[in-house]
Write a protein that holds these residues in place. Structure first.
Motif, PDB file in Angstrom:
ATOM      1  N   GLN A  57     -44.304 -18.140  -5.436  1.00 15.59           N
ATOM      2  CA  GLN A  57     -44.038 -17.050  -6.372  1.00 15.59           C
ATOM      3  C   GLN A  57     -45.299 -16.670  -7.144  1.00 15.59           C
ATOM      4  N   GLU A  59     -38.409 -19.874   6.063  1.00 17.41           N
ATOM      5  CA  GLU A  59     -38.158 -19.629   4.646  1.00 17.41           C
ATOM      6  C   GLU A  59     -38.772 -18.298   4.169  1.00 17.41           C
ATOM      7  N   TYR A  60     -39.945 -17.952   4.749  1.00 18.90           N
ATOM      8  CA  TYR A  60     -40.651 -16.732   4.331  1.00 18.90           C
ATOM      9  C   TYR A  60     -41.006 -15.890   5.557  1.00 18.90           C
ATOM     10  N   PRO A  95     -41.778 -23.472  -3.855  1.00 22.68           N
ATOM     11  CA  PRO A  95     -41.245 -22.148  -4.233  1.00 22.68           C
ATOM     12  C   PRO A  95     -41.983 -21.527  -5.424  1.00 22.68           C
TER      13      PRO A  95
END
Length: 254
Positions: A23, A52-53, A19
């Motif tokens: 970012q 997730e993305y 994560p």
């Protein structure tokens, strides 16, 4: 906006900080990530990453040449099965690798050709992995040459002549960290290749650009590749980002 056209974000190398790593990439202006397959052992991890993305991560499907072993036909059946279930943005990464194992060359050629034909069936680009195998890759591409053959020559590290030949088969050149290496060589002639033929990539977690060479690569480092191309072509980083992202859209149709 920058597009990383080749990054293995599902790799275990990112298990401890994925994560945060993602970012950092978002903060660096990288908004689109195209994810190559390796073999059936990674399929679920790729799907989990996409979940997730969903607006950032775009999956390919294929069999990597270093995973072409005696059971390669079973692996290709897995690839075909995934295509029947859902859509992908490319067939990749596929090709020939004679650095690690020359004994599987005939299998690799068969797998490469079969997957090119799969890409044509689905009207998709191919993403080529080539290591110590330019002649062998070009030999297969010559037999499949057609208007519906197109894609990206991932991690291009060849000569100017090989670059021109790759482009003649409707391939964009995937340029990554190697362009920042002192002995990378491609920086010496790259400005002779029009920018319309170039896309950017990291191949993370591999091939980190200077000043991180030898360390784990990550998608945020695409900014260093962009900066180097800005110097080579004598245009702004914004222009490099804009043109190469547009080129990625022309290949992946998204």
């Amino acid at each position: 906006m920058l597009t990383d056209t080749h990054t293995h974000l599902y790799s275990d190398a990112f298990a401890s900080d994925r994560p945060k790593m993602m970012q950092r990439a978002f903060d660096a202006g990288i908004k689109r990530f195209f994810i190559p397959a390796i073999d059936s052992g990674y399929t679920e991890a790729m799907y989990a990453l996409e979940k997730e993305y969903p607006d950032r991560v775009f999956l390919m499907m294929g069999l990597h040449p270093t995973s072409v072993k005696e059971n390669f036909k079973e692996e290709l059946a897995h690839v075909e099965e995934q295509f029947k279930k859902r859509n992908f943005y490319a067939v990749g990464e596929i090709g020939i690798d004679l650095y690690w194992d020359t004994s599987t060359l005939e299998f690799q050629k068969q797998a490469f050709k079969w997957q090119i034909q799969l890409a044509k069936k689905y009207k998709l680009p191919i993403v080529i992995h080539c290591r110590d195998a330019f002649d062998e890759i070009f030999e297969v591409l010559e037999t499949e040459k057609s208007d519906d053959l197109f894609g990206i020559f991932h991690c291009f590290t060849g000569t100017f002549e090989q670059a021109e030949k790759a482009i003649s088969y409707n391939m964009k050149l995937g340029i990554g960290g190697v362009v920042t290496f002192k002995n990378g060589k491609i920086d010496k002639f790259l400005n002779e290749i029009p920018l319309k033929h170039i896309v950017l990539e990291t191949d993370s977690p591999y091939l980190a650009p200077a000043p991180f060479r030898g360390k784990r690569n990550e998608s945020s480092y695409l900014a260093f590749v962009c900066k180097k191309l800005s110097e080579i072509y004598g245009v702004s980083e914004e222009e490099i980002a804009q043109i190469t992202t547009q080129n990625s859209k022309a290949v992946f149709k998204i």
